[in-house]
Design an enzyme around this catalytic site. Structure first.
Site, PDB file in Angstrom:
ATOM      1  N   HIS A 289       6.311  -0.681  -6.360  1.00  0.00           N
ATOM      2  CA  HIS A 289       7.315  -1.736  -6.263  1.00  0.00           C
ATOM      3  C   HIS A 289       7.210  -2.707  -7.435  1.00  0.00           C
ATOM      4  CE1 HIS A 289       8.848  -5.642  -4.311  1.00  0.00           C
ATOM      5  NE2 HIS A 289       9.886  -4.964  -4.770  1.00  0.00           N
TER       6      HIS A 289
ATOM      7  N   HIS B 207       3.820  -6.994  -0.713  1.00  0.00           N
ATOM      8  CA  HIS B 207       5.048  -6.987   0.091  1.00  0.00           C
ATOM      9  C   HIS B 207       4.995  -5.908   1.165  1.00  0.00           C
ATOM     10  CE1 HIS B 207       6.109  -8.291  -4.118  1.00  0.00           C
ATOM     11  NE2 HIS B 207       6.417  -9.367  -3.422  1.00  0.00           N
TER      12      HIS B 207
HETATM   13  S1  FES Z   1       4.274  -4.946  -5.211  1.00  0.00           S
HETATM   14 FE1  FES Z   1       3.766  -3.574  -3.610  1.00  0.00          FE
HETATM   15  S2  FES Z   1       5.272  -3.888  -2.116  1.00  0.00           S
HETATM   16 FE2  FES Z   1       5.804  -5.266  -3.704  1.00  0.00          FE
END
Ligand code: FES
Length: 165
Positions: free
Chosen positions: A92, A109
């Site tokens: 992500h 997150h």
């Molecule tokens: S950086 Fe891993 S879920 Fe956002």
């Protein structure tokens, strides 16, 4: 049929197989045609199910986890096909993932990735699988990282052909 980035990388890896004199198996090529490094990352006899071991691959800037599952996993290595390895960087926004229970979890997150199913994302904000490290086990029981399927977050340009112009 659309060709996903993961499928493209996997196809490139398979298409680029050559003989590896060190481990007697295929040596794999990166998308830019250079060989992936073959790095000894552990021994089968020292792994315990559910207790990941940290290493770096394909270089010192890329943390990764080596893990023995409790059952065979996708592209698992070893006699039980239960030894897998993944990038330790969330797809992500690049936070380091942690192993909790039977999954990799990103604390930033809360994305979750399944190590038994190719690092598949099954919860959270990440939109891509956790890149899986291809492993080979030699006759002495040493585990070698020999390639990676998927692109490490933030490092795509390092793994693709570089412009000379
Ligand atoms: S950086 Fe891993 S879920 Fe956002």
């Amino acid at each position: 049929m659309a060709l996903t980035r993961r499928a493209l990388v996997q196809t490139s890896v398979v298409a680029g197989a050559l003989a590896d004199p060190v481990i007697g198996r295929a040596a794999l090529l990166m998308p830019d045609g250079k060989p992936w490094p073959s790095v000894k990352i552990g021994k089968v006899a020292k792994l315990e199910p559910g207790k990941p071991v940290a290493f770096h691959y394909p270089d010192d800037q890329s943390p990764a986890w080596l893990l023995k599952l409790t059952a065979p996993g996708y592209d698992g290595a070893g006699a039980g096909k239960d030894i897998v390895a993944f990038s330790g960087i969330c797809t992500h926004m690049g936070c380091p993932v942690e192993f909790r229970g039977e999954r990799f979890v990103c604390p930033c997150h809360k994305s979750m990735f399944d190590p038994a199913r190719n690092g598949q994302i099954y919860q959270g904000l990440a939109s891509d699988y956790l890149p899986q490290v291809t492993l080979r086990v030699d006759s002495a029981g040493d585990i070698h990282a020999v390639a990676m399927s998927g692109l490490i977050w933030g490092r795509a340009s390092d793994m693709m052909p570089k412009s000379t112009g």
